[in-house]
Design a protein around this motif. Structure first.
Motif, short mmCIF file in Angstrom:
data_model
loop_
_atom_site.label_atom_id
_atom_site.label_comp_id
_atom_site.label_asym_id
_atom_site.label_seq_id
_atom_site.Cartn_x
_atom_site.Cartn_y
_atom_site.Cartn_z
N LEU A 159 12.25 0.12 -3.23
CA LEU A 159 12.88 1.01 -1.94
C LEU A 159 11.83 1.67 -1.27
O LEU A 159 10.83 1.96 -1.54
CB LEU A 159 13.94 2.14 -3.05
N ASP A 160 12.41 2.20 -0.08
CA ASP A 160 11.49 3.00 0.69
C ASP A 160 11.45 4.26 0.27
O ASP A 160 12.12 5.18 -0.07
CB ASP A 160 12.36 3.16 2.21
N PRO A 161 10.10 4.64 -0.15
CA PRO A 161 9.55 6.00 -0.79
C PRO A 161 10.12 6.97 0.00
O PRO A 161 10.32 8.09 -0.58
CB PRO A 161 8.16 5.80 -0.91
N LEU A 162 9.76 7.05 1.28
CA LEU A 162 10.29 8.36 2.10
C LEU A 162 11.82 8.51 2.06
O LEU A 162 12.44 9.87 1.96
CB LEU A 162 9.94 8.18 3.61
N GLU A 163 12.59 7.36 2.18
CA GLU A 163 14.21 7.65 2.25
C GLU A 163 14.53 8.37 0.59
O GLU A 163 15.28 9.16 0.75
CB GLU A 163 14.59 6.27 2.30
N GLN A 164 13.94 7.80 -0.37
CA GLN A 164 13.97 8.13 -1.58
C GLN A 164 13.76 9.71 -1.89
O GLN A 164 14.47 10.37 -2.58
CB GLN A 164 13.52 7.39 -2.80
N THR A 200 0.69 -1.14 0.12
CA THR A 200 -0.08 0.08 0.23
C THR A 200 0.67 1.29 0.07
O THR A 200 0.58 2.01 -0.61
CB THR A 200 -0.86 -0.18 1.35
N LEU A 201 2.00 1.39 0.57
CA LEU A 201 2.88 2.30 0.85
C LEU A 201 3.55 2.73 -0.53
O LEU A 201 3.49 3.83 -0.93
CB LEU A 201 4.04 2.30 1.65
N LEU A 202 3.97 1.53 -1.36
CA LEU A 202 4.35 1.75 -2.52
C LEU A 202 3.40 2.48 -3.46
O LEU A 202 3.90 3.16 -4.43
CB LEU A 202 5.16 0.48 -3.04
#
Length: 523
Positions: free
Chosen positions: A492-497, A190-192
């Motif tokens: 990959l982690d969306p927030l980190e990117q 869901t996050l992605l």
């Protein structure tokens, strides 16, 4: 297939622009962790020209913290924990009690009992209790009678074939546990998905704002020229037709500004779905928050496709979710295979009466023990055979679905890399086209000021330059959208990117505002 000995694309995403910006602190990647607070957009070097600019990290942090679909997915953890607790309830200890009386009639008697019982983990059933029966009993109910102090009794039933290795209660516990483990990948999925939508809407908003600025600059040129024409017509320097023509240009360009503003407002409203306050209410971004430029673009190096694909398959939640589903179906199949066996149970029962004998024969005073076996054999076993057949087919179906998902991830990686690579080339060509267009416009504006070309031709050149600038804006938007697609494809982690992208310096690509006041010095 992309073949290269250089670093993989995922490594590029981790180290890109490391010389231009400090690395962002890595946020937690646990989908079930506490919501991550929003970053400070004013700290982003990408918005160095606008201290109040809204950066991508702000939007993604808001998604993590307050987006309803994310919060809904996180609630799945409580739901599956409750289902697991409920499944374990099959092994709860049960307290049974009764008190029965026959106060009238020839056989007056009173019976009371208390018993504890529970199902064992290995499919058996054990119970222990106490009962007391007094009075006169029918000859065919003599077992209800006890000595004066009552009877203590314990019994055990233990399956030896069907129900020993697996039973429906254990399957329910195992499947509930698998559902709980699948919550993490489900939340990550869901996050992605939501982060990709949020990122796409953000870059559309930035592009729409830049396009609106370009249209406003074009309108401003016509308005400033209109003031000059009004003064020139009054002084008899220009014919009135030039003033009327310029007024027409102003109206056309004003219409274009309104159309572009409509699109800009639409993107702002859509972005408000992902940008929310602490109470979860949507926030429509203010006009002052829009970045004046896109972040700088650095084309990625050729990637190692096999390494990227292996990393994506290990990170992406879709294969993990399907693997949990396969394990759940395998449990159903294991249970069906077990039900093909005959039922053979070991039975043991021990009892002891206490106190004065209830009868003269004292036939209840001795310790009593009963042991033996009971069996049941379904001859046709159609229910079990049908369950084995259906679960085997389900496993085969899910394995094919898993195979397709893995192939699809590989295609997504190739598609995203191709889009990113070609989008970078389009940005380069659009930049070259805009520089040439602005240079051409500067030369013809120089000629127009000396009366060598008319206003109609100058308008065509200005419109062409404006269209070229819009194409460059769209090319940058497409590049960052392709970058987001690649990041999501890699899992990959969306927030980190987003934090990495938000710390990039602003782009040095030209705009008409940068170059329109630098006409060529050649006539």
């Amino acid at each position: 297939m992309i073949e290269s000995d250089s670093m993989s694309f995922q490594q590029f995403l981790s180290v890109a622009h490391s010389e231009q910006a400090e690395p962002a602190a890595a946020p937690t990647t646990d989908p079930l962790a506490a919501p991550i607070p929003a970053t400070n957009g004013s700290a982003s070097t990408a918005a160095a020209t606008n201290d109040d600019a809204l950066v991508l990290a702000d939007v993604i942090a808001s998604v993590y913290r307050s987006y309803p679909e994310i919060l809904q997915a996180r609630q799945q953890a409580g739901l599956t924990s409750g289902e697991l607790l409920s499944a374990r309830g099959a092994y709860d200890v049960k307290l049974n009690a009764y008190s029965l009386a026959e106060p009238t009639g020839y056989y007056e008697n009173y019976r009371n009992g208390l018993k504890l019982a529970r199902q064992t983990w290995w499919g058996g059933y054990v119970e222990a209790g106490y009962r007391i029966g007094r009075g006169y009993y029918q000859p065919w109910y003599k077992e209800r009678q006890t000595d004066d102090a009552g009877e203590f009794k314990t019994s055990l039933i233990q399956p030896l074939l069907q129900g020993r290795a697996i039973d429906p209660q254990r399957v329910a516990v195992f499947q509930a546990s698998l559902a709980r483990q699948a919550v993490g990948p489900t939340v990550q999925q869901t996050l992605l998905s939501v982060s990709l939508d949020a990122t796409t809407n953000y870059w559309q908003w930035v592009a729409a704002g830049s396009a609106l600025q370009a249209q406003q600059e074009l309108l401003k040129l016509a308005e400033e020229r209109g003031k000059q024409y009004e003064a020139g017509v009054e002084a008899g320097k220009f014919p009135e037709i030039d003033l009327i023509l310029n007024q027409q240009l102003i109206a056309e360009r004003a219409t274009k500004v309104l159309e572009t503003e409509r699109k800009y407002r639409e993107t702002a409203f859509k972005l408000g779905l992902f940008l929310r306050d602490d109470g979860g209410r949507p926030i429509v971004p203010d006009d002052q928050w829009i970045p004046q430029k896109f972040p700088a673009i650095q084309p990625p190096p050729p990637g190692d496709f096999q390494a990227d694909l292996a990393a994506a398959l290990s990170r992406r939640p879709e294969p993990q979710i399907l693997q949990y589903q396969i394990r759940g179906i395998q449990l159903d199949r294991q249970l069906a295979c077990n039900e093909m066996l005959p039922r053979l149970d070991f039975v043991a029962e021990a009892s002891q009466d206490m106190g004065e004998p209830a009868t003269k024969s004292d036939d209840k005073g001795e310790f009593e023990l009963v042991i033996g076996f009971t069996s049941e054999v379904p001859i046709q076993r159609r229910k079990a055979r049908g369950k084995v057949q259906s679960t085997t087919a389900k496993i085969a179906q899910t394995n094919q679905k898993l195979r397709f998902v893995r192939d699809k991830i590989g295609v997504e990686l190739q598609t995203a890399y191709n889009a990113l690579s070609l989008s970078g080339q389009i940005v380069e060509q659009s930049e070259a086209s805009l520089r040439a267009s602005i240079d051409t416009l500067g030369r013809y504006r120089f000629a127009f000021e000396r009366g060598k070309i008319d206003l109609i031709y100058l308008n065509l050149l200005e419109t062409k330059a404006n269209e070229t600038e819009i194409k460059l804006i769209e090319a940058q938007q497409n590049w960052f959208a392709a970058l987001a697609q690649m990041q999501i494809a890699l899992g990959l982690d969306p927030l980190e990117q987003a934090m990495t992208v938000s710390q990039l310096p602003p782009s040095d690509l030209p705009t008409s505002l940068d170059l329109q006041d630098n006409p060529s010095d050649q006539e």
